[in-house]
Structure formats: structure tokens, C-alpha cells
Design a protein around this motif. Structure first.
Motif, PDB file in Angstrom:
ATOM      1  N   UNK A  69      69.760  57.758 103.899  1.00  0.00           N
ATOM      2  CA  UNK A  69      69.683  56.531 103.833  1.00  0.00           C
ATOM      3  C   UNK A  69      68.495  56.177 102.182  1.00  0.00           C
ATOM      4  N   UNK A  70      68.468  57.196 101.573  1.00  0.00           N
ATOM      5  CA  UNK A  70      67.273  56.794 100.970  1.00  0.00           C
ATOM      6  C   UNK A  70      68.309  57.372  99.392  1.00  0.00           C
ATOM      7  N   UNK A  71      69.885  57.581  99.442  1.00  0.00           N
ATOM      8  CA  UNK A  71      70.865  57.260  98.147  1.00  0.00           C
ATOM      9  C   UNK A  71      71.483  56.080  98.456  1.00  0.00           C
ATOM     10  N   UNK A  72      71.905  55.433  97.842  1.00  0.00           N
ATOM     11  CA  UNK A  72      72.952  54.175  98.086  1.00  0.00           C
ATOM     12  C   UNK A  72      74.071  54.202  97.157  1.00  0.00           C
ATOM     13  N   UNK A  73      74.969  53.792  97.266  1.00  0.00           N
ATOM     14  CA  UNK A  73      76.221  53.513  96.008  1.00  0.00           C
ATOM     15  C   UNK A  73      75.878  52.504  95.292  1.00  0.00           C
ATOM     16  N   UNK A  74      75.689  51.681  94.356  1.00  0.00           N
ATOM     17  CA  UNK A  74      75.217  50.653  93.682  1.00  0.00           C
ATOM     18  C   UNK A  74      76.485  50.130  93.234  1.00  0.00           C
ATOM     19  N   UNK A  75      77.648  50.851  92.668  1.00  0.00           N
ATOM     20  CA  UNK A  75      78.811  50.362  91.629  1.00  0.00           C
ATOM     21  C   UNK A  75      79.941  51.007  91.567  1.00  0.00           C
ATOM     22  N   UNK A  76      81.055  50.908  91.562  1.00  0.00           N
ATOM     23  CA  UNK A  76      82.044  51.345  91.534  1.00  0.00           C
ATOM     24  C   UNK A  76      83.190  51.135  90.311  1.00  0.00           C
ATOM     25  N   UNK A  77      82.819  51.805  89.850  1.00  0.00           N
ATOM     26  CA  UNK A  77      83.910  51.668  88.641  1.00  0.00           C
ATOM     27  C   UNK A  77      85.337  52.229  88.278  1.00  0.00           C
ATOM     28  N   UNK A  78      86.343  51.768  87.828  1.00  0.00           N
ATOM     29  CA  UNK A  78      87.102  52.400  88.028  1.00  0.00           C
ATOM     30  C   UNK A  78      88.043  52.055  86.610  1.00  0.00           C
ATOM     31  N   UNK A  79      88.151  53.187  85.768  1.00  0.00           N
ATOM     32  CA  UNK A  79      88.492  52.479  83.923  1.00  0.00           C
ATOM     33  C   UNK A  79      90.243  53.379  84.386  1.00  0.00           C
ATOM     34  N   UNK A  80      90.990  53.646  83.317  1.00  0.00           N
ATOM     35  CA  UNK A  80      92.116  54.192  82.781  1.00  0.00           C
ATOM     36  C   UNK A  80      92.023  55.870  83.634  1.00  0.00           C
ATOM     37  N   UNK A  81      90.598  56.640  83.205  1.00  0.00           N
ATOM     38  CA  UNK A  81      90.958  57.794  83.267  1.00  0.00           C
ATOM     39  C   UNK A  81      89.698  58.115  84.347  1.00  0.00           C
ATOM     40  N   UNK A  82      88.830  57.583  84.927  1.00  0.00           N
ATOM     41  CA  UNK A  82      87.492  58.204  85.078  1.00  0.00           C
ATOM     42  C   UNK A  82      87.850  56.885  86.322  1.00  0.00           C
ATOM     43  N   UNK A  83      87.257  57.401  88.104  1.00  0.00           N
ATOM     44  CA  UNK A  83      86.602  56.838  88.689  1.00  0.00           C
ATOM     45  C   UNK A  83      85.040  57.086  88.956  1.00  0.00           C
ATOM     46  N   UNK A  84      83.565  56.175  88.035  1.00  0.00           N
ATOM     47  CA  UNK A  84      82.751  56.399  87.666  1.00  0.00           C
ATOM     48  C   UNK A  84      82.027  55.321  88.895  1.00  0.00           C
ATOM     49  N   UNK A  85      81.314  56.278  90.201  1.00  0.00           N
ATOM     50  CA  UNK A  85      80.116  55.646  91.064  1.00  0.00           C
ATOM     51  C   UNK A  85      78.825  55.960  90.264  1.00  0.00           C
ATOM     52  N   UNK A  86      77.817  54.785  90.447  1.00  0.00           N
ATOM     53  CA  UNK A  86      76.584  54.538  89.788  1.00  0.00           C
ATOM     54  C   UNK A  86      75.492  54.877  91.016  1.00  0.00           C
ATOM     55  N   UNK A  87      74.803  55.640  91.390  1.00  0.00           N
ATOM     56  CA  UNK A  87      74.077  55.506  92.700  1.00  0.00           C
ATOM     57  C   UNK A  87      72.884  55.941  91.763  1.00  0.00           C
ATOM     58  N   UNK A  88      71.745  55.330  93.149  1.00  0.00           N
ATOM     59  CA  UNK A  88      70.229  55.017  92.919  1.00  0.00           C
ATOM     60  C   UNK A  88      69.693  56.055  94.118  1.00  0.00           C
ATOM     61  N   UNK A  89      68.549  57.113  93.554  1.00  0.00           N
ATOM     62  CA  UNK A  89      67.900  57.727  94.662  1.00  0.00           C
ATOM     63  C   UNK A  89      66.334  57.487  94.717  1.00  0.00           C
ATOM     64  N   UNK A  90      65.779  57.199  96.020  1.00  0.00           N
ATOM     65  CA  UNK A  90      64.147  56.858  96.325  1.00  0.00           C
ATOM     66  C   UNK A  90      63.782  57.789  96.883  1.00  0.00           C
ATOM     67  N   UNK A  91      62.605  58.246  96.219  1.00  0.00           N
ATOM     68  CA  UNK A  91      62.382  59.522  96.901  1.00  0.00           C
ATOM     69  C   UNK A  91      60.612  58.252  97.662  1.00  0.00           C
ATOM     70  N   UNK A  92      60.784  58.539  99.180  1.00  0.00           N
ATOM     71  CA  UNK A  92      59.996  57.490  99.898  1.00  0.00           C
ATOM     72  C   UNK A  92      58.478  58.519  99.594  1.00  0.00           C
ATOM     73  N   UNK A  93      58.392  59.426  99.998  1.00  0.00           N
ATOM     74  CA  UNK A  93      57.524  60.925 100.063  1.00  0.00           C
ATOM     75  C   UNK A  93      56.394  60.419 101.295  1.00  0.00           C
TER      76      UNK A  93
END
Length: 300
Positions: A35-59
Motif C-alpha cells: 500500500x506504500x506504492x501507488x500508480x498515479x498515472x498511465x499514459x499510452x503513446x504510439x510507442x510506449x505504455x508509461x506508468x507513473x508511480x510514487x513510493x512513500x517510506x513510512x519508517x
């Protein structure tokens, strides 16, 4: 004259946007392993599937616990490393995107930005890391995929996301506006047989076999009420004891298709249950799905 120019301009914008794919902000995810990693956005271009993620270190807490009412002196200083916590992150270069239920429909990781794939990056408590993963382009029409980094190992948590929904409509056939003039066919000439010194025999190397993955999914529920139960699933793999926690009761776990597993299902206030799984015994299917797991009747 102005109206005609305006219509042509809007048509050009429509064709431009269609050819460069789709973007999905905060896509819906059915299940994830951390649960400390989430997918913020997915972008589909002509060449790639681009996945934007965010990691949060709770500690953990950076200050020591003190008795109630007790205060430290104003000039008191903590030891240099006391209360500090950190962890190391990386993205497995073998991470793949899969079409759910079709193990052979997969899309490879091309590269990653702001996160290593060959070594480790240390992060401290409270730090957030935004990183990007570039994959092969999803086939148009696949609007749900699994982000599979791998199976968790002892002391290492994999980041797996199942059932990620995105905008990726199938391509529509393009209608021809006008027929091109048919060129006359050139007379067919019979090729001359190749000379002995011109014949080259080559052998294409066979591709290396990839490790096959099986997927087990289902629901842990109360045997009497049939309601989902928050549970923990424990199992052994290659000598490592692995755990999978599910607050919703649903689970989805990647396994070695040639392995044999004994699952121990536990939940607070319930008797535990055991479940034996052998993906290779599933009638030869590449994907192996197990139905809902009933719990032992009654609470403790």
C-alpha cells in the motif's frame, strides 16, 4: 472563408489526439501487494505504455517513547543514528505487464527513470520518490492489465498491481478516401538459380525459455456468514517463508507453475485453514485459478 478554415483546424486536432493514445489519471486497481506504492498515472503513446508511480517510506518514529508526563531537557540531543529508519528500493528489470488470464500476452520493461534497476537506492523516513517505468505498448483494446514485478522473497517486498484499468480503445479501421490508380503489373521473370558460392546457410538461435508464472486468486470468508474476512496467507517457496496480507479478504498471488505449495490461512478470531496448491495439476493450463477459500466454521 473563415468558417471553412475553422472546421479544417478542428479536424486536424481530432486526428492528432487520436494517434497519440490515451492518459488515465489515478487508475482503478483491484488488488496490490504493497500500500506504500501507488500508480498515479498511465499514459499510452504510439510507442510506449508509461506508468507513473510514487513510493512513500513510512519508517518508524524518529523520537524515543517516553513515560507520560516526562520531558527531556531542552539541550538534550539524540544519538546520531537513534530513531532514524531507512530502506532500499529498486525496480526488477524483469517486470512485465500482463493481460489478465493470458500469461503469454505480456509487455516487457524498456527502461525506468528516477529508480535503479541494477542496484539499490536508499530512502529515509517520510521521503517520497516519484518514478516512471516505460513498457512496450499495450495492444489497443486491452483496457485492464497486471503490473507484475515478481514473487516476494525473504526480506524483499515486490510491487504487484492486479486489475489496473486504463483507457485503451481498439483501433478503428481507416476508410480509404479515394482509390489509387492501378499500376500495370510487370511481367514475371523467372529467377536464375543461385550460384554455389552465393548460397549462405544460417541457423537462427532458439529463444531461451522464460520462467512460467501461475496465478492463484480467490476470497477468504467466514464459513457461516459468507462475508469476506481480513486475512494473512503464509506459504513456503524455495525455503523462504512468505506472507501475503489482504484487508479485503481477496487475494491474488503469483506462483511458480512447476511448484507445489501448502498455504496456511489465518485471521484474528478464527481457526486457521490449510490449502494445498499444485499449479502443474491444473489440466495443463498456463494460468491456474483457485476459487474462494472457505474458513473453518465459527470464531474462537
Amino acid at each position: 472563408m473563415n468558417l471553412k478554415s475553422l472546421l479544417v483546424f478542428f479536424c486536424a486536432i481530432g486526428l492528432f489526439n487520436t494517434s497519440f493514445g490515451q492518459t488515465t489519471e489515478n487508475p482503478k486497481v483491484e488488488e496490490q501487494s504493497a500500500d506504500y506504492v501507488k500508480i498515479k498515472r498511465v499514459e499510452l503513446t504510439e510507442q510506449y505504455t508509461i506508468v507513473y508511480l510514487q513510493f512513500t517510506e513510512h519508517g518508524s518514529s524518529a523520537e524515543p517513547a517516553l513515560p507520560r508526563g516526562f520531558k527531556l531537557p531542552p539541550d538534550f540531543k539524540l544519538p546520531p543514528n537513534m530513531g532514524k529508519s531507512s530502506s532500499q528500493i529498486w525496480l526488477d528489470p524483469e517486470t512485465r505487464l500482463y493481460k489478465p488470464g493470458e500469461i503469454n500476452t505480456k509487455f516487457k520493461l524498456i527502461r525506468a527513470e528516477n529508480i535503479p534497476t541494477s542496484d539499490r537506492r536508499t530512502v529515509s523516513k517520510g521521503e517520497k520518490v516519484d518514478f516512471v517505468a516505460y513498457f512496450e505498448r499495450l495492444t489497443p483494446g486491452i483496457e485492464t492489465f497486471d503490473f507484475y514485478e515478481g514473487r516476494s522473497k525473504q526480506g524483499q517486498q515486490s510491487w504487484n498491481f492486479y486489475g489496473v484499468s486504463v483507457k485503451n480503445p481498439p483501433k478503428k479501421p481507416i476508410k480509404a478516401l479515394s482509390k489509387a490508380p492501378v499500376k500495370p503489373k510487370a511481367p514475371i521473370q523467372k529467377p536464375e538459380p543461385p550460384k554455389k558460392e552465393d548460397v549462405i546457410i544460417s541457423k537462427t538461435p532458439e529463444p531461451a525459455e522464460e520462467e512460467e508464472m501461475a496465478v492463484i486468486k480467490g476470497t477468504v470468508y467466514d464459513a457461516k456468514t459468507k462475508q469476506p474476512v481480513s486475512a494473512q496467507i503464509t506459504y513456503l517457496e524455495n525455503g523462504d517463508s512468505l506472507q501475503y496480507r489482504s484487508t479485503s479478504g481477496t487475494y491474488r498471488i503469483g506462483l511458480d507453475s512447476k511448484g507445489k505449495y501448502n498455504f496456511r490461512i489465518g485471521a484474528k478470531g478464527y481457526y486457521g485453514s490449510n490449502l494445498e496448491i499444485a499449479p502443474s495439476d491444473s489440466s495443463g493450463k498456463k494460468n491456474f485459478y483457485e476459487g474462494s477459500v472457505p474458513y473453518a466454521a465459527g470464531q474462537r
